[in-house]
Design a protein around this motif. Structure first.
Motif, PDB file in Angstrom:
ATOM      1  N   ALA A 144       3.284  13.693  -9.851  1.00  0.00           N
ATOM      2  CA  ALA A 144       4.382  13.781 -10.374  1.00  0.00           C
ATOM      3  C   ALA A 144       5.615  13.953  -9.295  1.00  0.00           C
ATOM      4  O   ALA A 144       6.701  14.036  -9.825  1.00  0.00           O
ATOM      5  N   ASN A 145       5.379  13.876  -8.335  1.00  0.00           N
ATOM      6  CA  ASN A 145       6.339  13.865  -7.111  1.00  0.00           C
ATOM      7  C   ASN A 145       5.797  13.084  -5.900  1.00  0.00           C
ATOM      8  O   ASN A 145       5.522  13.725  -4.949  1.00  0.00           O
ATOM      9  N   LEU A 146       5.646  11.787  -6.087  1.00  0.00           N
ATOM     10  CA  LEU A 146       5.225  11.039  -5.126  1.00  0.00           C
ATOM     11  C   LEU A 146       6.201  10.708  -4.021  1.00  0.00           C
ATOM     12  O   LEU A 146       7.443  10.766  -4.110  1.00  0.00           O
ATOM     13  N   PRO A 147       5.890  10.448  -2.789  1.00  0.00           N
ATOM     14  CA  PRO A 147       6.859  10.280  -1.720  1.00  0.00           C
ATOM     15  C   PRO A 147       7.402   9.075  -1.583  1.00  0.00           C
ATOM     16  O   PRO A 147       6.992   8.126  -2.540  1.00  0.00           O
ATOM     17  N   ASP A 148       8.589   8.914  -0.914  1.00  0.00           N
ATOM     18  CA  ASP A 148       9.232   7.586  -1.225  1.00  0.00           C
ATOM     19  C   ASP A 148       8.629   6.506  -0.501  1.00  0.00           C
ATOM     20  O   ASP A 148       8.569   5.219  -0.940  1.00  0.00           O
ATOM     21  N   GLY A 149       7.907   6.753   0.535  1.00  0.00           N
ATOM     22  CA  GLY A 149       7.319   5.804   1.350  1.00  0.00           C
ATOM     23  C   GLY A 149       6.028   5.584   0.922  1.00  0.00           C
ATOM     24  O   GLY A 149       5.210   5.704  -0.136  1.00  0.00           O
ATOM     25  N   CYS A 150       4.762   5.405   1.960  1.00  0.00           N
ATOM     26  CA  CYS A 150       3.171   5.303   1.633  1.00  0.00           C
ATOM     27  C   CYS A 150       2.954   6.668   1.108  1.00  0.00           C
ATOM     28  O   CYS A 150       3.100   7.784   1.552  1.00  0.00           O
ATOM     29  N   ASN A 151       2.082   6.548   0.073  1.00  0.00           N
ATOM     30  CA  ASN A 151       1.378   7.574  -0.582  1.00  0.00           C
ATOM     31  C   ASN A 151       0.472   8.656   0.327  1.00  0.00           C
ATOM     32  O   ASN A 151       0.255   9.625   0.001  1.00  0.00           O
ATOM     33  N   PHE A 152      -0.116   7.700   1.227  1.00  0.00           N
ATOM     34  CA  PHE A 152      -1.026   8.481   2.244  1.00  0.00           C
ATOM     35  C   PHE A 152      -0.406   9.072   3.447  1.00  0.00           C
ATOM     36  O   PHE A 152      -1.016   9.604   4.298  1.00  0.00           O
ATOM     37  N   GLN A 153       0.972   8.933   3.584  1.00  0.00           N
ATOM     38  CA  GLN A 153       1.659   9.206   5.002  1.00  0.00           C
ATOM     39  C   GLN A 153       1.331  10.771   5.513  1.00  0.00           C
ATOM     40  O   GLN A 153       1.065  11.003   6.866  1.00  0.00           O
ATOM     41  N   ASP A 154       1.199  11.531   4.553  1.00  0.00           N
ATOM     42  CA  ASP A 154       0.995  13.109   5.104  1.00  0.00           C
ATOM     43  C   ASP A 154      -0.552  13.389   5.501  1.00  0.00           C
ATOM     44  O   ASP A 154      -0.583  14.300   6.367  1.00  0.00           O
ATOM     45  N   ARG A 155      -1.423  12.312   5.261  1.00  0.00           N
ATOM     46  CA  ARG A 155      -2.731  12.480   5.772  1.00  0.00           C
ATOM     47  C   ARG A 155      -3.184  11.556   6.594  1.00  0.00           C
ATOM     48  O   ARG A 155      -4.178  11.836   7.154  1.00  0.00           O
ATOM     49  N   CYS A 156      -2.402  10.681   7.020  1.00  0.00           N
ATOM     50  CA  CYS A 156      -2.673   9.428   7.853  1.00  0.00           C
ATOM     51  C   CYS A 156      -2.389   9.855   9.331  1.00  0.00           C
ATOM     52  O   CYS A 156      -1.198   9.971   9.726  1.00  0.00           O
ATOM     53  N   PRO A 157      -3.517   9.400  10.133  1.00  0.00           N
ATOM     54  CA  PRO A 157      -3.428   9.770  11.776  1.00  0.00           C
ATOM     55  C   PRO A 157      -2.410   8.678  12.299  1.00  0.00           C
ATOM     56  O   PRO A 157      -2.029   8.923  13.353  1.00  0.00           O
ATOM     57  N   LYS A 158      -2.098   7.650  11.541  1.00  0.00           N
ATOM     58  CA  LYS A 158      -1.566   6.331  12.480  1.00  0.00           C
ATOM     59  C   LYS A 158      -0.097   6.285  11.560  1.00  0.00           C
ATOM     60  O   LYS A 158       0.528   5.236  11.658  1.00  0.00           O
ATOM     61  N   CYS A 159       0.487   7.349  11.013  1.00  0.00           N
ATOM     62  CA  CYS A 159       1.798   7.431  10.291  1.00  0.00           C
ATOM     63  C   CYS A 159       2.799   7.157  11.280  1.00  0.00           C
ATOM     64  O   CYS A 159       2.905   7.729  12.315  1.00  0.00           O
ATOM     65  N   CYS A 160       3.691   6.103  10.839  1.00  0.00           N
ATOM     66  CA  CYS A 160       4.809   5.945  11.741  1.00  0.00           C
ATOM     67  C   CYS A 160       5.990   5.954  10.963  1.00  0.00           C
ATOM     68  O   CYS A 160       6.222   6.280   9.711  1.00  0.00           O
ATOM     69  N   ALA A 161       7.049   5.762  11.383  1.00  0.00           N
ATOM     70  CA  ALA A 161       8.608   5.938  10.904  1.00  0.00           C
ATOM     71  C   ALA A 161       8.920   5.233   9.608  1.00  0.00           C
ATOM     72  O   ALA A 161       9.065   5.655   8.431  1.00  0.00           O
ATOM     73  N   ILE A 162       8.240   3.752   9.336  1.00  0.00           N
ATOM     74  CA  ILE A 162       8.313   3.301   8.275  1.00  0.00           C
ATOM     75  C   ILE A 162       7.434   3.491   7.065  1.00  0.00           C
ATOM     76  O   ILE A 162       7.844   3.401   6.122  1.00  0.00           O
ATOM     77  N   CYS A 163       6.716   4.213   7.410  1.00  0.00           N
ATOM     78  CA  CYS A 163       5.460   4.749   6.422  1.00  0.00           C
ATOM     79  C   CYS A 163       6.432   5.677   5.628  1.00  0.00           C
ATOM     80  O   CYS A 163       5.809   5.800   4.433  1.00  0.00           O
ATOM     81  N   LYS A 164       7.437   6.479   6.155  1.00  0.00           N
ATOM     82  CA  LYS A 164       7.757   7.399   5.336  1.00  0.00           C
ATOM     83  C   LYS A 164       8.894   6.886   4.439  1.00  0.00           C
ATOM     84  O   LYS A 164       9.665   7.550   3.816  1.00  0.00           O
ATOM     85  N   LYS A 165       9.418   5.634   4.822  1.00  0.00           N
ATOM     86  CA  LYS A 165      10.605   5.308   4.236  1.00  0.00           C
ATOM     87  C   LYS A 165      10.472   3.852   3.318  1.00  0.00           C
ATOM     88  O   LYS A 165      11.127   4.069   2.087  1.00  0.00           O
ATOM     89  N   GLN A 166       9.443   3.238   3.386  1.00  0.00           N
ATOM     90  CA  GLN A 166       9.210   2.117   2.699  1.00  0.00           C
ATOM     91  C   GLN A 166       7.712   1.974   2.153  1.00  0.00           C
ATOM     92  O   GLN A 166       6.854   2.200   3.016  1.00  0.00           O
ATOM     93  N   LYS A 167       7.619   1.651   0.934  1.00  0.00           N
ATOM     94  CA  LYS A 167       6.172   1.592   0.483  1.00  0.00           C
ATOM     95  C   LYS A 167       5.465   0.203   0.755  1.00  0.00           C
ATOM     96  O   LYS A 167       6.128  -0.848   1.050  1.00  0.00           O
ATOM     97  N   PRO A 168       4.443   0.253   1.511  1.00  0.00           N
ATOM     98  CA  PRO A 168       3.541  -0.830   1.968  1.00  0.00           C
ATOM     99  C   PRO A 168       3.238  -2.086   1.019  1.00  0.00           C
ATOM    100  O   PRO A 168       3.163  -1.459  -0.265  1.00  0.00           O
ATOM    101  N   GLU A 169       3.259  -3.265   1.203  1.00  0.00           N
ATOM    102  CA  GLU A 169       2.876  -4.257   0.496  1.00  0.00           C
ATOM    103  C   GLU A 169       1.185  -4.498   0.653  1.00  0.00           C
ATOM    104  O   GLU A 169       0.705  -3.993   1.815  1.00  0.00           O
ATOM    105  N   SER A 170       0.623  -5.279  -0.233  1.00  0.00           N
ATOM    106  CA  SER A 170      -1.071  -5.542   0.013  1.00  0.00           C
ATOM    107  C   SER A 170      -0.883  -6.799   0.764  1.00  0.00           C
ATOM    108  O   SER A 170      -0.485  -7.689   0.624  1.00  0.00           O
ATOM    109  N   PHE A 171      -1.548  -6.748   2.061  1.00  0.00           N
ATOM    110  CA  PHE A 171      -1.602  -7.787   3.157  1.00  0.00           C
ATOM    111  C   PHE A 171      -2.877  -8.606   2.896  1.00  0.00           C
ATOM    112  O   PHE A 171      -4.004  -7.781   3.136  1.00  0.00           O
TER     113      PHE A 171
END
Length: 327
Positions: free
Chosen positions: A279-306
């Motif tokens: 009910a309160n998903l983050p703006d960027g990647c949903n996994f950002q708070d638990r991800c050991p490789k999180c970077c600045a873009i992860c908190k701002k923009q949702k990733p696409e599937s590559f």
């Protein structure tokens, strides 16, 4: 003709409550090939069961709302069908095994009558012919036909699950959706149920969507795998790709948190934190708070599937410019 039995395209499902909008499934896409098994894996609360109910058009409304997307079963768009048409397809073309066999069965009906019911509705069989076919189905799943007149409470958990499988197979569906079919069973019975389902899949040439949080079940039963997290599919590929070439930090974390027979370690490595509130998903990647490789873009923009090659899809910013080089 297409070799895909099921195609799910950009499916989104919300639960709209007084407390807020819960985004249970967000724009997911996957397919199940004819005669193959796709494993939909992830933690409890990832949206796996909601996805299955969405395919079956069984989302409780209200509060559930399908916000968009398409579900195509062997060339038929299920969301374009009227309710009466969809009822005729459930059980005959697509069938579902629900999580708990005890709550799936009617306690005041014999198991034989419960199997016969779908045969009489969909196949228009007489009572006698339906009873004969029901006994054959019981034998098919390893239960003596003479137990036709017994009630669910007279069976063990594993035997009840076999009854549920018999009911789901009564009308020879093209697609079987199995929602955590072995969760409540001990390890020995789990193996028996998986072996049974695999044998029946080959014998009846069915396609299977296997929903589970158990990676052992995925390894045992699945040809392709979709890893689901917080309502999204974060990695998708063949079982070999997912097990041997896992890329998404969440998938890597899942495999790192289970014991391995060839490694001697004092402690397993869990994924830190909890899945975000849908009910309160983050703006960027949903996994950002638990991800050991999180970077600045992860908190701002949702990733696409590559696509990192051969249909292996990863939903992560690490693969946005040339794939593995950024991992």
């Amino acid at each position: 003709m297409s070799d895909k039995m099921l195609e799910v395209k950009n499916l989104s499902i919300n639960y709209e409550t007084h407390e807020g909008i819960i985004k249970a499934v967000s724009n997911i896409s996957f397919s199940v090939e004819k005669g193959k098994t796709l494993g939909l894996a992830g933690e409890t609360g990832a949206g796996k069961t909601t996805t299955a109910l969405g395919i079956m058009r069984l989302i409780p409304t209200p509060p559930g709302v399908v916000k968009g997307g398409e579900v195509i079963l062997d060339g038929i768009s299920l969301y374009s069908l009227k309710k009466r048409q969809m009822r005729s397809i459930r059980g005959s073309e697509v069938s579902m095994i629900f999580q708990d066999p005890m709550t799936s069965l009617n306690p005041v009906m014999t198991i034989g009558d419960q199997i016969s019911e779908s045969l009489r509705i969909h196949e228009k069989l007489s009572r006698a012919d339906a009873a004969k076919r029901a006994k054959e189905l019981l034998e098919l799943v390893g239960i003596p036909g003479e137990r036709y007149s017994e009630y669910p409470h007279e069976f063990s958990g594993g035997m009840r699950q076999r009854v549920v499988i018999a009911i789901s197979l009564a009308c020879n569906p093209q697609l079987l959706i199995a929602d955590e079919p072995t969760t409540a069973l001990d390890v020995t019975i789990q193996a028996q149920i998986l072996e049974l389902m695999n044998d029946l899949k080959k014998k009846l040439n069915m396609s299977v969507l296997m929903i589970t949080h158990d990676l052992g079940v995925v390894a045992e039963a699945c040809d392709d795998v979709a890893i689901m997290y917080a309502g999204e599919i974060v990695e998708y590929g063949t079982a070999e790709q997912i097990f041997n070439e896992m890329k998404h930090p969440y998938t890597i974390g899942l495999f790192g948190s289970i014991p391995k027979l060839d490694e001697d370690v004092e402690r397993l490595t869990p994924i830190k934190g909890m899945m975000p509130d849908p009910a309160n998903l983050p703006d960027g990647c949903n996994f950002q708070d638990r991800c050991p490789k999180c970077c600045a873009i992860c908190k701002k923009q949702k990733p696409e599937s590559f696509d990192i090659g051969n249909g292996h899809l990863v939903k992560c910013h690490l693969f946005s410019k040339g794939g593995e080089a950024n991992a």
